[in-house]
Enzyme design. Structure first.
Site, PDB file in Angstrom:
ATOM      1  N   CYS A   1      -6.315  17.910  19.160  1.00 58.55           N
ATOM      2  CA  CYS A   1      -5.361  17.035  19.817  1.00 58.55           C
ATOM      3  C   CYS A   1      -5.981  16.474  21.071  1.00 58.55           C
ATOM      4  CB  CYS A   1      -4.137  17.867  20.167  1.00 58.55           C
ATOM      5  SG  CYS A   1      -3.156  17.218  21.478  1.00 58.55           S
TER       6      CYS A   1
ATOM      7  N   CYS B   1       0.435  16.379  22.259  1.00 52.86           N
ATOM      8  CA  CYS B   1       0.332  16.334  20.807  1.00 52.86           C
ATOM      9  C   CYS B   1       0.180  17.725  20.213  1.00 52.86           C
ATOM     10  CB  CYS B   1      -0.848  15.481  20.383  1.00 52.86           C
ATOM     11  SG  CYS B   1      -0.747  13.823  21.024  1.00 52.86           S
TER      12      CYS B   1
END
Lengths: 217, 121
Positions: free
Chosen positions: A118, A123
């Site tokens: 990520c 995220c």
């Protein structure tokens, strides 16, 4: 509430195609602002904050993800649904992110191991996995996982056969991944609850494997 | 540690697990909690100052019935305390908040979100 995209229309354009992957909610940005000021004043050290955060669980926590995996192991119809539409399949168990992000489940097989990385933003599928571990947010993990996934896995104590492929999935703000680890051998008689105990957080990020029956992490 | 003072986990209304640990619905909540713990440990404010600031926010009208805004109140209380203690101004906090939001929007995927990425900085 303001919108940054009201000056162009969306029509049949897929809204998830746009490139504004990063976005801070009001509260995320407020906390970052406080952190900036307090760090500048020498009152806090971000590393110490991470260390405190790391000691706490979340309400949702990785147990939700373990439930998803255990159900996928024991219910082929659910596994199939999870493969086709993970967002809906996971929501059917009552786990939804408040930001409306989409989920995709990637299944480990004898041929392929999956690993999720990520950016340094938000995220992370915290609706199913809880708070991201500190190492996940650190720049070295992300860059090295892309360049040398096998080396990163070895540092986590996971040595894969050379023939096994490793796929690295890069999460975005709109699409987040959960790895469905392989079901350990010798667990045919276990019920869903016992199976869920074999599923670690790291095994759902791909930096670990499920615990083998009777074994330890 | 301030052994003579209650820990921040004794904060009024803090959501807790069966084991008595604080629980968070989103990562920023844990960060806000951890910063407050650290400031309290350092003696920047006392337990009673904190409890009063937090209670003030928690008993404001217009809160959500399901208390899902608990940590919004927490952050508001922390912001108030640090401005009252003249560590920073509310104005500065507001500007930094906008700056972080612009920085996030301006940061391409795959790169760390840094405050320097705010195009207006």
């Amino acid at each position: 509430m303001t919108s940054h995209s009201h000056d162009h229309d969306h029509d049949d354009h897929d809204d998830h195609d746009h490139h504004h992957d990063n976005h801070f909610s009001e509260m995320q940005a407020r906390v970052k602002a406080l952190e900036t000021v307090l760090t500048q004043k020498g009152l806090i050290d971000p590393a110490a904050i991470d260390a405190i955060v790391d000691t706490y669980e979340t309400k949702i926590g990785p147990r939700n993800g373990a439930h998803v995996v255990a159900k996928a192991w024991s219910d082929p119809d659910f596994a199939d649904w999870l493969g086709r539409d993970a967002t809906a399949a996971i929501a059917s168990l009552g786990y939804t992110g408040r930001q409306g992000e989409h989920m995709r489940a990637v299944f480990n097989t004898p041929e392929t191991h999956n690993l999720v990385v990520c950016t340094l933003c938000s995220c992370y599928p915290w609706a199913v996995l809880g708070l991201p571990p500190v190492w996940y947010k650190a720049p070295p993990y992300r860059s090295r996982a892309v360049i040398d996934p096998r080396g990163v896995l070895e540092e986590f104590g996971v040595t894969l056969p050379d023939a096994k492929k490793i796929r690295v999935w890069d999460s975005t703000a709109e699409l987040r991944y959960i790895v469905i680890p392989e079901r350990p051998a010798g667990t045919e008689d276990l019920g869903q609850e016992a199976l869920a105990d074999l599923v670690t957080r790291d095994s759902m990020i791909g930096t670990g494997l499920a615990i083998t029956a009777g074994g330890t992490r | 540690m301030n052994a003579h003072e209650p820990s921040l986990t004794a904060s009024p209304g803090l959501p807790k697990s069966n084991e008595g640990d604080p629980v968070f619905a989103e990562p920023w909540q844990a960060e806000a909690f951890a910063m407050t713990v650290r400031l309290h440990e350092k003696g920047v404010f006392s337990w009673s100052e904190w409890a009063e600031a937090l209670s003030h926010e928690l008993y404001k009208p217009g809160r959500r019935a399901d208390a899902s805004d608990y940590f919004d109140c927490w952050v508001a209380a922390l912001s108030r305390l640090v401005t009252e203690l003249s560590i920073t101004s509310q104005d500065n906090l507001d500007q930094l908040t906008r700056s972080w939001q612009r920085a996030a929007e301006a940061t391409p995927h795959g790169r760390p979100i840094l405050l320097e990425n705010d195009p207006e900085r």
